[in-house]
Design an enzyme around this catalytic site. Structure first.
Site, short mmCIF file in Angstrom:
data_model
loop_
_atom_site.label_atom_id
_atom_site.label_comp_id
_atom_site.label_asym_id
_atom_site.label_seq_id
_atom_site.Cartn_x
_atom_site.Cartn_y
_atom_site.Cartn_z
N GLY A 226 10.68 -2.46 -2.66
CA GLY A 226 11.18 -2.34 -3.83
C GLY A 226 12.46 -2.88 -4.23
O GLY A 226 12.93 -3.75 -5.22
N HIS B 46 13.10 -3.25 7.61
CA HIS B 46 12.86 -1.78 7.42
C HIS B 46 12.35 -1.29 8.70
O HIS B 46 11.68 -2.33 9.40
CB HIS B 46 12.06 -1.31 6.39
CG HIS B 46 12.86 -1.32 4.99
ND1 HIS B 46 12.93 -2.48 4.36
CD2 HIS B 46 13.42 -0.19 4.54
CE1 HIS B 46 13.84 -2.24 3.22
NE2 HIS B 46 13.88 -0.91 3.39
N ASN C 65 16.06 1.88 -5.42
CA ASN C 65 17.01 2.04 -4.48
C ASN C 65 18.20 2.85 -5.20
O ASN C 65 18.66 2.66 -6.19
CB ASN C 65 17.65 0.79 -3.94
CG ASN C 65 18.47 1.35 -2.64
OD1 ASN C 65 19.06 1.87 -2.70
ND2 ASN C 65 18.14 0.49 -1.66
N MET D 208 11.83 10.77 3.68
CA MET D 208 12.78 11.01 2.46
C MET D 208 12.83 12.54 2.02
O MET D 208 13.64 13.05 1.69
CB MET D 208 12.78 9.96 1.34
CG MET D 208 13.15 8.95 1.59
SD MET D 208 14.83 8.56 1.74
CE MET D 208 15.29 9.37 0.07
N GLY E 139 6.12 15.72 -1.14
CA GLY E 139 6.28 14.96 -0.02
C GLY E 139 7.18 15.46 1.18
O GLY E 139 8.02 14.69 1.53
N LYS F 27 6.98 1.47 7.67
CA LYS F 27 6.87 1.23 6.24
C LYS F 27 5.56 0.51 5.58
O LYS F 27 5.35 -0.43 6.32
CB LYS F 27 8.21 0.31 5.45
CG LYS F 27 8.27 0.18 4.35
CD LYS F 27 9.71 -0.35 3.70
CE LYS F 27 9.85 -0.70 2.20
NZ LYS F 27 9.47 0.46 1.47
P1 NAD Z 1 6.64 8.92 4.28
O1 NAD Z 1 5.57 8.36 4.49
O2 NAD Z 1 7.77 9.40 5.56
O3 NAD Z 1 6.78 10.09 3.32
C1 NAD Z 1 5.90 10.52 2.45
C2 NAD Z 1 5.40 11.82 2.28
O4 NAD Z 1 4.50 12.02 1.21
C3 NAD Z 1 4.55 11.87 3.67
O5 NAD Z 1 5.02 13.10 4.14
C4 NAD Z 1 3.12 12.36 2.97
O6 NAD Z 1 2.28 13.03 3.90
C5 NAD Z 1 3.45 12.74 1.42
N1 NAD Z 1 2.45 12.70 0.67
C6 NAD Z 1 1.53 11.68 0.35
N2 NAD Z 1 0.57 12.03 -0.55
C7 NAD Z 1 0.93 13.23 -1.10
C8 NAD Z 1 0.59 14.18 -2.01
N3 NAD Z 1 -0.70 13.78 -2.67
N4 NAD Z 1 1.26 15.32 -2.37
C9 NAD Z 1 2.47 15.60 -1.50
N5 NAD Z 1 2.88 14.86 -0.68
C10 NAD Z 1 2.38 13.63 -0.46
O7 NAD Z 1 7.55 7.92 3.34
P2 NAD Z 1 9.17 7.63 3.03
O8 NAD Z 1 9.89 6.86 4.11
O9 NAD Z 1 9.90 9.01 3.06
O10 NAD Z 1 9.20 6.94 1.81
C11 NAD Z 1 8.32 7.40 0.72
C12 NAD Z 1 8.65 6.58 -0.46
O11 NAD Z 1 9.86 6.62 -1.06
C13 NAD Z 1 8.13 5.08 -0.10
O12 NAD Z 1 7.54 4.46 -1.22
C14 NAD Z 1 9.46 4.37 0.17
O13 NAD Z 1 9.53 2.91 0.02
C15 NAD Z 1 10.33 5.12 -0.77
N6 NAD Z 1 11.73 5.00 -0.68
C16 NAD Z 1 12.42 4.73 -1.80
C17 NAD Z 1 13.66 4.75 -1.56
C18 NAD Z 1 14.62 4.62 -2.94
O14 NAD Z 1 15.94 4.79 -2.67
N7 NAD Z 1 13.96 4.64 -4.18
C19 NAD Z 1 14.47 4.95 -0.53
C20 NAD Z 1 13.72 5.06 0.80
C21 NAD Z 1 12.32 5.49 0.71
#
Ligand code: NAD
Length: 268
Positions: free
Chosen positions: A165, A155, A124, A13, A8, A159
């Protein structure tokens, strides 16, 4: 040198994870994926991230890079993460997973899959938020049932899952400090004539607004006072840097599921 694949890579992220990996002296970005038909597929990842060329073309298939990787970092969707976890499990490759929003059936399947490999999975990855998790559990156990507990998260408007989470983890920590079962006591939003607040419920509220990277508040209130524990992410680097710290840790860990708390403890 720890060899990293970011799935991704075009995501909010993914881009920060990619750039911070390229900038780190002890990490090397050996692969990057995006979903099928995404405009980044086939581009050099460096060019796409605004960095020098890395000689790595973005692919829509993790299998193209799996043999090169020490650690695969996934912040995508539950479906994509589950697929990638299966590829990592088949190849004995460690993972760092930040994806949120798993349905309970997906979560069970995900946990079964990654049990065979070393994996850090956290709602997180910020160090300060993980300290807040502990503080909330401690505050809940000291304040006890006399104090109402409400969790509020904010957020950006893109989102897709709610509550976040991290908000769920905060609710679970409060419940644990109070000896309650979070899923039985959580009340998500309130509307209409819902009646007086019951003593044991844990209120969960999700705000979606503008470009907020993440704000989480836990309030404990009783007649005459309330206390508010709050974490604000001013940008996504706190999560990305935490995920890279987790990648350095998990490269040397045995198979099993680890939390960010485990990573922080191991660094002390
Ligand atoms: P985003 O939508 O900007 O990014 C997700 C990316 O994944 C997109 O570019 C999408 O095209 C890609 N993607 C989808 N299917 C795919 C596949 N089959 N193969 C490869 N890439 C694929 O979202 P984001 O804001 O970057 O957040 C992503 C995830 O991380 C969410 O679930 C969010 O809640 C989580 N997140 C977690 C934390 C943490 O600290 N744990 C922090 C921020 C975000």
């Amino acid at each position: 040198m720890t060899k990293i694949v970011v799935t991704g890579i075009a995501g909010r992220m993914g881009q920060r994870l990619g750039s911070l990996t390229v900038e780190a002296d002890d990490l090397s970005l050996v692969g990057a994926t995006e979903r099928e038909n995404h405009s980044s597929v086939g581009c050099d990842v460096g060019q796409f991230l605004g960095e020098r060329n890395q000689g790595v073309l973005v692919s829509n298939n993790l299998e193209d890079f799996i043999e090169l990787a020490d650690v695969v970092i996934a912040f995508t969707s539950p479906e994509a993460t589950l697929r990638d976890a299966k590829i990592c499990a088949e190849n004995d490759t460690a993972m760092v997973v930040g994806t949120t929003g798993f349905e309970s059936v997906q979560l069970e399947e995900f946990k079964r899959t990654i049990a065979k490999i070393p994996c850090v999975f956290a709602s997180n990855f910020s160090t300060a938020m993980n300290v807040l998790f502990q503080l909330v559990e401690q505050a809940a156990s000291q304040l006890g049932d006399d104090y109402d507990v409400e969790v509020i998260e904010m957020h950006h408007h893109f989102k897709v899952d709610a509550p976040s989470g991290s908000a769920i983890t905060l609710g679970e920590k409060a419940a644990s400090g109070l000896g309650r079962n979070f899923s039985e006591q959580a009340i998500h939003g309130r509307e209409g004539v819902v009646g007086e607040r019951s003593r044991k419920e844990i209120g969960m509220h999700a705000v979606r607004i503008g470009d907020v990277a993440g704000v989480h508040k836990v309030l404990f209130g009783a007649p005459g006072e309330y206390v508010e524990l709050c974490h604000t992410a001013t940008n996504r680097d706190a999560f990305a840097l935490g995920a890279l710290r987790a990648a350095r840790f998990i490269k040397h860990a045995d198979s099993g599921l680890y939390s960010m708390e485990d990573v922080i403890k191991a660094d002390k």
